[in-house]
Enzyme design. Sequence first.
Site, PDB file in Angstrom:
ATOM      1  N   MET A  30       0.835  -1.199   0.000  1.00 49.02           N
ATOM      2  CA  MET A  30       0.000   0.000   0.000  1.00 49.02           C
ATOM      3  C   MET A  30       0.872   1.251   0.000  1.00 49.02           C
ATOM      4  SD  MET A  30      -3.542  -0.722   1.993  1.00 49.02           S
ATOM      5  CE  MET A  30      -2.964  -0.587   3.661  1.00 49.02           C
ATOM      6  N   LEU A  33       6.754   2.927   1.145  1.00 47.95           N
ATOM      7  CA  LEU A  33       7.702   1.820   1.212  1.00 47.95           C
ATOM      8  C   LEU A  33       8.847   2.098   2.190  1.00 47.95           C
ATOM      9  CD1 LEU A  33       7.980   0.770  -2.545  1.00 47.95           C
ATOM     10  CD2 LEU A  33       6.307   0.057  -0.824  1.00 47.95           C
ATOM     11  N   HIS A  34       9.293   1.028   2.837  1.00 47.52           N
ATOM     12  CA  HIS A  34      10.413   1.093   3.772  1.00 47.52           C
ATOM     13  C   HIS A  34      11.277  -0.145   3.571  1.00 47.52           C
ATOM     14  CE1 HIS A  34       8.065  -1.824   6.037  1.00 47.52           C
ATOM     15  NE2 HIS A  34       7.062  -0.969   6.111  1.00 47.52           N
ATOM     16  N   GLU A  35      12.282  -0.306   4.407  1.00 47.89           N
ATOM     17  CA  GLU A  35      13.225  -1.423   4.234  1.00 47.89           C
ATOM     18  C   GLU A  35      12.539  -2.785   4.313  1.00 47.89           C
ATOM     19  OE1 GLU A  35      16.333  -1.655   3.308  1.00 47.89           O
ATOM     20  OE2 GLU A  35      16.426   0.513   3.009  1.00 47.89           O
ATOM     21  N   GLY A  36      11.448  -2.858   5.078  1.00 40.59           N
ATOM     22  CA  GLY A  36      10.708  -4.122   5.142  1.00 40.59           C
ATOM     23  C   GLY A  36      10.155  -4.509   3.779  1.00 40.59           C
ATOM     24  N   HIS A  37       9.535  -3.555   3.089  1.00 39.36           N
ATOM     25  CA  HIS A  37       9.024  -3.820   1.737  1.00 39.36           C
ATOM     26  C   HIS A  37      10.163  -4.194   0.787  1.00 39.36           C
ATOM     27  CE1 HIS A  37       5.728  -0.953   3.096  1.00 39.36           C
ATOM     28  NE2 HIS A  37       5.056  -2.034   2.760  1.00 39.36           N
ATOM     29  N   GLY A 149       5.152 -10.134   4.458  1.00 38.31           N
ATOM     30  CA  GLY A 149       5.897 -10.079   5.705  1.00 38.31           C
ATOM     31  C   GLY A 149       5.139 -10.719   6.856  1.00 38.31           C
ATOM     32  N   LYS A 151       5.091  -9.715   9.831  1.00 42.84           N
ATOM     33  CA  LYS A 151       4.563  -8.742  10.797  1.00 42.84           C
ATOM     34  C   LYS A 151       3.039  -8.823  10.835  1.00 42.84           C
ATOM     35  CE  LYS A 151       3.920  -4.359   9.973  1.00 42.84           C
ATOM     36  NZ  LYS A 151       2.526  -4.113  10.432  1.00 42.84           N
ATOM     37  N   ASP A 152       2.436  -8.970   9.663  1.00 41.64           N
ATOM     38  CA  ASP A 152       0.988  -9.173   9.563  1.00 41.64           C
ATOM     39  C   ASP A 152       0.725 -10.676   9.447  1.00 41.64           C
ATOM     40  OD1 ASP A 152      -0.036  -6.282   9.251  1.00 41.64           O
ATOM     41  OD2 ASP A 152       1.540  -6.403   7.749  1.00 41.64           O
TER      42      ASP A 152
END
Length: 283
Positions: A30, A33-37, A149, A151-152
């Site tokens: 969505m 974006l960050h390092e996780g994406h 991820g 996390k979800d």
Amino acid sequence: MQIFKEKGALQSVITALKEDKSVIGFVPTMGALHEGHLSLVKQAANSCDVVVVSIFINPTQFDKDSDLKNYPRTLESDLNLLKELNLNILVFTPNAEELYDGKITAEHFDFDGIEYEMEGKYRTGHFDGVGTIVKKLFEIVQPNFAFFGEKDFQQLQIIRKLTQKHKLPVEVVGCEIQRESNGLARSSRNERLKAEERENASFIYQILKKANMKFGTESAKEISEWVKKEFQTHPFLKLEYFEIANSHTLKTVIDKESGTPYRAFIAAYAGDVRLIDNMALNN
């Protein structure tokens, strides 16, 4: 990197890739974006010939209009981050009318009850929205693999159930949670935190680590009561829920069983920003 706004144009390219026997990886996002994406995109690129990244803020999975309104929108910087990866990426940035054909409503799904646990108790209709958009995107992109991820984690299990029940030919890959230096799980919502809130939000990760240590000797009920007391005195965070659940069924644990995988799940507010996290527990 190629950018597509219309599903027809993207599907034409995907059809050609399929004919060429290319393996397609998919990372739905969505935005913000960050390092996780980016770690998901890199992992997809390691095992696939081409990676499709969708950037779409899905209105049907928000249970609060204010949350949808306040969700960060950073398309230009998102595209720059993806371009800097220098990978074979197709970016899909549709609007809601394009994806929903003008009728922006969620389909209802039966996920065998896991949709009513944890997040489902607090976010009415959330997983119907998730199921609707992921199903639409899977049908457009036709990926061999889709990367999400952990996390979800509940969402990850929902999507696995979606592919099973609807016989979607996609292998869903769960990827390790990416964390900031203080342990806070990376999330687009973190950008809405004030500096002091962001620093104090590391408490969530610390609680999960301590709960994991306690799990070997204390009951799930004892740990849950301890977590509630810890949050009651915290000046910046308000606990919404803490659950220890079976990793497969997501049912809250009453009595631990040897050999059964469990996870601790948590949701808390820092100001008006809702944060979630989870951790596998040693048994």
